[in-house]
Design a protein around this motif. Structure first.
Motif, PDB file in Angstrom:
ATOM      1  N   ASP A 159      -3.793 -30.513  -9.035  1.00 39.19           N
ATOM      2  CA  ASP A 159      -3.336 -29.217  -8.877  1.00 39.19           C
ATOM      3  C   ASP A 159      -2.963 -29.071  -7.271  1.00 39.19           C
ATOM      4  OD1 ASP A 159      -3.044 -28.905 -11.648  1.00 39.19           O
ATOM      5  OD2 ASP A 159      -5.020 -27.839 -11.910  1.00 39.19           O
ATOM      6  N   LEU A 160      -1.945 -27.974  -6.999  1.00 40.15           N
ATOM      7  CA  LEU A 160      -1.848 -27.674  -5.795  1.00 40.15           C
ATOM      8  C   LEU A 160      -2.002 -26.477  -5.454  1.00 40.15           C
ATOM      9  CD1 LEU A 160      -0.406 -28.098  -2.799  1.00 40.15           C
ATOM     10  CD2 LEU A 160       1.817 -27.948  -3.750  1.00 40.15           C
ATOM     11  N   ASN A 161      -2.784 -25.942  -4.748  1.00 40.57           N
ATOM     12  CA  ASN A 161      -2.912 -24.389  -4.542  1.00 40.57           C
ATOM     13  C   ASN A 161      -2.519 -24.069  -3.298  1.00 40.57           C
ATOM     14  OD1 ASN A 161      -4.276 -23.875  -7.127  1.00 40.57           O
ATOM     15  ND2 ASN A 161      -6.000 -25.478  -6.234  1.00 40.57           N
ATOM     16  N   ARG A 162      -1.943 -23.153  -3.171  1.00 38.78           N
ATOM     17  CA  ARG A 162      -1.495 -22.678  -1.825  1.00 38.78           C
ATOM     18  C   ARG A 162      -2.063 -21.342  -1.113  1.00 38.78           C
ATOM     19  NH1 ARG A 162       3.652 -24.592  -0.504  1.00 38.78           N
ATOM     20  NH2 ARG A 162       4.706 -25.621  -2.595  1.00 38.78           N
ATOM     21  N   LYS A 163      -2.771 -21.451   0.060  1.00 34.76           N
ATOM     22  CA  LYS A 163      -3.356 -20.547   0.750  1.00 34.76           C
ATOM     23  C   LYS A 163      -2.730 -19.917   1.799  1.00 34.76           C
ATOM     24  CE  LYS A 163      -7.076 -21.868  -1.905  1.00 34.76           C
ATOM     25  NZ  LYS A 163      -7.483 -20.925  -2.948  1.00 34.76           N
TER      26      LYS A 163
ATOM     27  N   LEU B 241      -2.867 -25.618   2.630  1.00 39.02           N
ATOM     28  CA  LEU B 241      -2.607 -26.255   1.020  1.00 39.02           C
ATOM     29  C   LEU B 241      -4.176 -26.737   0.600  1.00 39.02           C
ATOM     30  CD1 LEU B 241       0.498 -28.419   1.422  1.00 39.02           C
ATOM     31  CD2 LEU B 241       0.497 -25.895   0.598  1.00 39.02           C
ATOM     32  N   GLU B 242      -4.424 -26.479  -0.488  1.00 40.57           N
ATOM     33  CA  GLU B 242      -5.482 -27.217  -1.168  1.00 40.57           C
ATOM     34  C   GLU B 242      -5.050 -28.181  -2.175  1.00 40.57           C
ATOM     35  OE1 GLU B 242      -9.317 -24.528  -1.178  1.00 40.57           O
ATOM     36  OE2 GLU B 242      -8.675 -24.801  -3.390  1.00 40.57           O
TER      37      GLU B 242
ATOM     38  N   LYS C 263      -8.029 -29.914   2.225  1.00 39.68           N
ATOM     39  CA  LYS C 263      -7.350 -28.841   2.853  1.00 39.68           C
ATOM     40  C   LYS C 263      -6.537 -29.133   3.959  1.00 39.68           C
ATOM     41  CE  LYS C 263     -10.895 -25.280   1.486  1.00 39.68           C
ATOM     42  NZ  LYS C 263     -11.728 -26.333   0.566  1.00 39.68           N
TER      43      LYS C 263
ATOM     44  N   GLU D 162       3.651 -27.640  -8.281  1.00 39.22           N
ATOM     45  CA  GLU D 162       2.614 -27.278  -8.802  1.00 39.22           C
ATOM     46  C   GLU D 162       1.586 -28.418  -8.906  1.00 39.22           C
ATOM     47  OE1 GLU D 162       3.308 -25.709 -12.801  1.00 39.22           O
ATOM     48  OE2 GLU D 162       5.396 -25.224 -12.363  1.00 39.22           O
ATOM     49  N   GLN D 163       1.937 -29.460  -8.751  1.00 37.19           N
ATOM     50  CA  GLN D 163       0.827 -30.452  -8.736  1.00 37.19           C
ATOM     51  C   GLN D 163       1.375 -31.672  -7.595  1.00 37.19           C
ATOM     52  OE1 GLN D 163       0.885 -32.221 -12.712  1.00 37.19           O
ATOM     53  NE2 GLN D 163      -0.823 -30.896 -13.407  1.00 37.19           N
TER      54      GLN D 163
END
Length: 213
Positions: A48-52, A57-58, A63, A77-78
């Motif tokens: 999964d891609l998480n935006r900070k 990006l996480e 990171k 999203e991924q």
């Protein structure tokens, strides 16, 4: 002239200049030998891609802060994290000619680079069709070293993929991938079929590079 031959010529730095017959002969013979020596292998995992904040990006435990990677992954999203290699046979072939024919080594290097890209393109095109049926769309590959995506992330990518155990892909103390004809990359997965043409040379900001398409 097929695509991989054109790519080999580009890697040799010919640009728009004509290629002589001897070089074309070396390219043909190099691909013939690489077809026998190379053993393309690939490992991938989906995260999964998480935006900070601040364009960070996480991706799993990794990171990344990169404007260019952020642009490439807009709407995703991924992440497909991958490592690919032509294997140790290619390195052995290169070492053998290092002792006898350096001109052949230069051409082999270019042909191996073109072959690796071709294999990755074939693999990605197959995944593109497979995952499209599941409602996922892929962005172009993006490797450490493109734009401001630091090459320092190579080691973490290999660790996250367990690439040493799965396909024998490692990193030397000097930060070089081994086998040498190998690559790591990220591919964005999105639920939206958005056009994105920035890949490879197009994603790199070094516009004066002699190898640029």
């Amino acid at each position: 002239m097929d695509t991989r031959t054109k790519e080999a010529i580009r890697y040799l730095g010919y640009g728009r200049h004509a290629v002589d017959d001897e070089t074309l002969r070396l390219i043909r013979s190099s691909f013939q030998e690489l077809d026998q020596a190379a053993d393309f292998r690939i490992i991938y995992r989906i995260f999964d891609l998480n935006r900070k904040e601040n364009e960070s990006l996480e991706i799993g435990t990794m990171k990344v802060t990169s404007k260019s990677l952020n642009r490439n992954l807009k709407g995703c999203e991924q992440i497909v994290l991958l490592g690919g290699t032509l294997g140790t046979g290619t390195d052995l072939l290169l070492r053998r000619y290092t002792l006898t024919d350096m001109a052949k080594v230069v051409v082999l290097q270019a042909c191996a680079a073109a072959m690796l890209e071709e294999e990755l393109d074939i693999w990605q095109e197959a995944r593109k069709e497979e995952w499209k049926e599941e409602g996922w769309y892929l962005r172009p590959r993006f490797s450490p070293g493109y734009g401001d995506f630091s090459i320092c992330h190579q080691s973490e990518i290999l660790r996250m993929l367990d690439a040493s155990k799965s396909i024998g892909l490692t990193l030397t103390d000097a930060g070089m991938l081994t086998p040498t004809k190998s690559v790591t990359a990220l591919i964005g997965r999105s639920r939206t079929d958005a056009a994105c043409h920035r890949q490879g040379c197009e994603a790199c900001e070094k516009a004066d590079c002699q190898y640029r398409r």
